[in-house]
Scaffold this active site. Structure first.
Site: not given
Ligand code: GRF
Length: 194
Positions: A12-14, A66, A91-92, A94, A108, A110
């Site tokens: 969840g850092s983003n 789902k 991680m799923r 959609i 998203n 990536h």
């Molecule tokens: C990120 O590298 C993003 O690009 C990918 O998953 C990672 C998530 O990192 N989809 P965080 O959970 O936001 O730390």
């Protein structure tokens, strides 16, 4: 003000970065209303608590399909009046249930320069293949794996001396810089088209 839900399955850092950017007025036009997670022990939940952001854990295992799982998420999103969805380490895949409710309203990030290295191990795959440059991509979500329309991409030149950890750190640095910024940009551009 566009109400956003962020979906995260892990660290969840983003998620934290986007919330902090919004709280510091580095962004405009949106407010992060809630976190949705499919993992009971996602560290993103701890971050949500500290940030004062409401969160919902929706347990995939409690649903037989789902579509039913996503229906439950849609119910939450509607009750919270969410307009736009931001995936950040969710991680799923959609599926149609969410895509039909939020057409071209799910994005998203990536950690590679798509279409290079799609899938859940984008960082490691790029690192192991010894590429000279990697990158980060922000894209709309469709029913495929990292195949939706690309909104923005940025290249990162790889320093051959980086270990995997350093490689990853450089990718995250770019992510933290561009995700709040691009989100602001597209939501402002689409203000009358959401
Ligand atoms: C990120 O590298 C993003 O690009 C990918 O998953 C990672 C998530 O990192 N989809 P965080 O959970 O936001 O730390």
């Amino acid at each position: 003000m566009v109400k956003i839900a962020i979906f995260a399955s892990g660290n969840g850092s983003n998620f934290q970065r986007i919330v902090e950017a919004q709280q510091n007025n580095e962004t405009s036009g949106f407010i992060v209303t809630l976190l949705i997670t499919d993992k009971k022990d996602a560290y993103a939940i701890e971050r949500a608590k500290k940030l004062g952001i409401k969160y919902y854990f929706v347990d995939f295992k409690s649903f037989s399909t789902k579509s039913l799982f996503e229906n439950e998420i849609v119910k939450i999103l509607k009750s919270e009046k969410v307009d736009f969805i931001v995936l950040a380490g969710y991680m799923r895949i959609i599926s149609a249930t969410l895509l039909n409710e939020y057409p071209k309203k799910i994005i998203n990030i990536h950690p590679s320069y798509l279409p290079e290295f799609p899938g859940r191990n984008g960082i490691e795959d790029a690192y192991k293949s010894g590429v000279e440059k990697t990158g980060v991509t922000i894209h709309y979500v469709d029913s495929g794996i990292d195949t939706g329309e690309i909104i923005y991409q940025e290249r990162i030149a790889v320093n051959k001396k980086w270990n995997l950890e350093e490689f990853e750190r450089e990718i995250h640095k770019v992510e933290y810089r561009i995700y709040p910024y691009i989100l602001t940009k597209i939501l402002n551009e689409r203000k009358n088209n959401l």
